[in-house]
Design an enzyme around this catalytic site. Structure first.
Site, PDB file in Angstrom:
ATOM      1  CE  LYS A  35      -3.286  -7.182   4.401  1.00  0.00           C
ATOM      2  NZ  LYS A  35      -3.451  -5.723   4.273  1.00  0.00           N
ATOM      3  CG  HIS A  53      -0.592  -8.562   0.359  1.00  0.00           C
ATOM      4  ND1 HIS A  53      -0.323  -7.219   0.443  1.00  0.00           N
ATOM      5  CD2 HIS A  53      -1.906  -8.636   0.044  1.00  0.00           C
ATOM      6  CE1 HIS A  53      -1.422  -6.528   0.203  1.00  0.00           C
ATOM      7  NE2 HIS A  53      -2.400  -7.367  -0.052  1.00  0.00           N
ATOM      8  CE1 TYR A  69      -2.952  -3.115   0.456  1.00  0.00           C
ATOM      9  CE2 TYR A  69      -3.463  -2.413   2.676  1.00  0.00           C
ATOM     10  CZ  TYR A  69      -3.629  -3.292   1.637  1.00  0.00           C
ATOM     11  OH  TYR A  69      -4.490  -4.365   1.784  1.00  0.00           O
TER      12      TYR A  69
END
Ligand SMILES: NC(=O)c1ccc[n+]([C@@H]2O[C@H](COP(=O)([O-])OP(=O)(O)OC[C@H]3O[C@@H](n4cnc5c(N)ncnc54)[C@H](OP(=O)(O)O)[C@@H]3O)[C@@H](O)[C@H]2O)c1
Length: 285
Positions: free
Chosen positions: A73, A106, A48
């Site tokens: 993650k 992830h 992210y």
């Protein structure tokens, strides 16, 4: 905050705040707003590209670290034992913390066996309090879990009222793994906010469709991490513990389950997109 106990005995809030698609610039403000609202579980990820925003918010605010529950993650580009180990230290630095509460693989792509081994090591060293998986379905979940000593505490997958993940919940139950819903509001798809069944149920309690949908998940023992950039929606999504759904409400919501996921992890096009993701989207490339 209602919590659930994971398979290694640690407590985790059943409702949290996710920061997918929150820009690094906005992330610190959003996480601070979420924590002020009352959220204690924050869900981020290396991919992210906003872990620093989460770290800055948690250091800036006056909430004791042990009250917070930080999830991140390991991304595919950091897969493999050595790279993953380095990336865990990098996440710790960016998150400005000595430990991560929950660390997930992830995606089920790349050398995720090596990644999980590095995560087990970090767990034993106390850098991480719990480890788990994300987007591992069916045989992939069972294969990795059967071959690893530390069983995943959590499996994070797409789950919402239209995709209630009944089969995966049965698959993970023998390992004591808990389901964590990403996209608990079906990623903002209109059909959730306009759904008549949810609306009818919410009307009885003065609650919105989003609140009914989140309440249903948490009642089922599913950890939910809705994302919103708006403080009033963060508050709305948080206010779900002051009403009860009846058995009849729950039965009606069970009937909304189509079993259809928005994201198919068996799709080769998706696999290629995710394998190239860091190359294409990492702002520091
Ligand atoms: N492991 C994975 O592969 C994976 C994948 C996806 C997501 N996640 C995690 O799960 C978290 C949540 O999933 P998500 O962000 O994809 O989807 P989501 O939480 O289901 O939905 C977010 C969308 O709903 C809108 N929204 C939120 N609350 C609302 C409300 N009360 N009324 C109306 N609209 C509302 C948001 O808009 P505004 O922001 O404009 O309010 C945003 O467009 C992520 O942030 C991330 O932490 C993980």
């Amino acid at each position: 905050m209602k919590t659930i106990t994971l398979n290694n005995g640690i407590e985790m809030p059943v409702l949290g705040y996710g920061v997918f698609h929150v820009s690094p610039e906005e992330c610190e403000r959003c996480v601070a707003d979420a924590i002020h609202t009352g959220y204690r579980l924050i869900d981020t990820a290396q991919a992210y590209y906003n872990e620093e925003g989460v770290g800055n918010a948690i250091v800036r605010l006056d909430v004791p670290r042990e009250e917070l529950f930080i999830t991140t993650k390991v991304w595919i580009s950091n897969a493999g034992e050595e790279k993953a180990a380095r990336s865990i230290d990098e996440s710790l630095r960016k998150l400005r913390t000595d430990y991560i509460d929950l660390l997930l693989v992830h995606q089920p792509f790349g050398d995720y066996y090596g990644t999980y081994r590095a995560m087990q090591k970090a767990y034993r060293e106390g850098k991480v309090r719990a480890i788990g998986l994300s987007n591992f379905y069916g045989a992939r979940f069972v294969d990795l879990t059967e071959n690893m000593e530390v069983k995943p505490a959590v499996l994070q997958v797409e789950a919402h009222v239209f995709a209630q993940q009944t089969v995966m919940r049965e698959t993970i139950a023998p390992y004591g793994t808990r389901l964590m819903a990403w996209g608990p509001l079906a990623q903002g798809a209109d059909n959730l906010f306009k759904d008549e069944t949810l609306r009818g149920i919410g009307a009885k309690y003065g609650k919105s469709n989003a609140q009914v949908a989140l309440k249903f998940l948490t009642d089922e023992g599913i950890i939910a991490i809705p994302k919103s950039m708006h403080k009033e929606r963060m508050k709305e999504n948080f206010e779900i513990f002051d009403f009860e759904l009846t058995e009849e409400d729950r039965r009606a919501i069970h009937r909304l389950d189509t079993g259809k996921l928005k994201v198919d992890h068996n799709d080769p096009v998706l696999a290629k997109f995710l394998l190239d993701y860091d190359k294409n989207f990492n702002p520091s490339n």
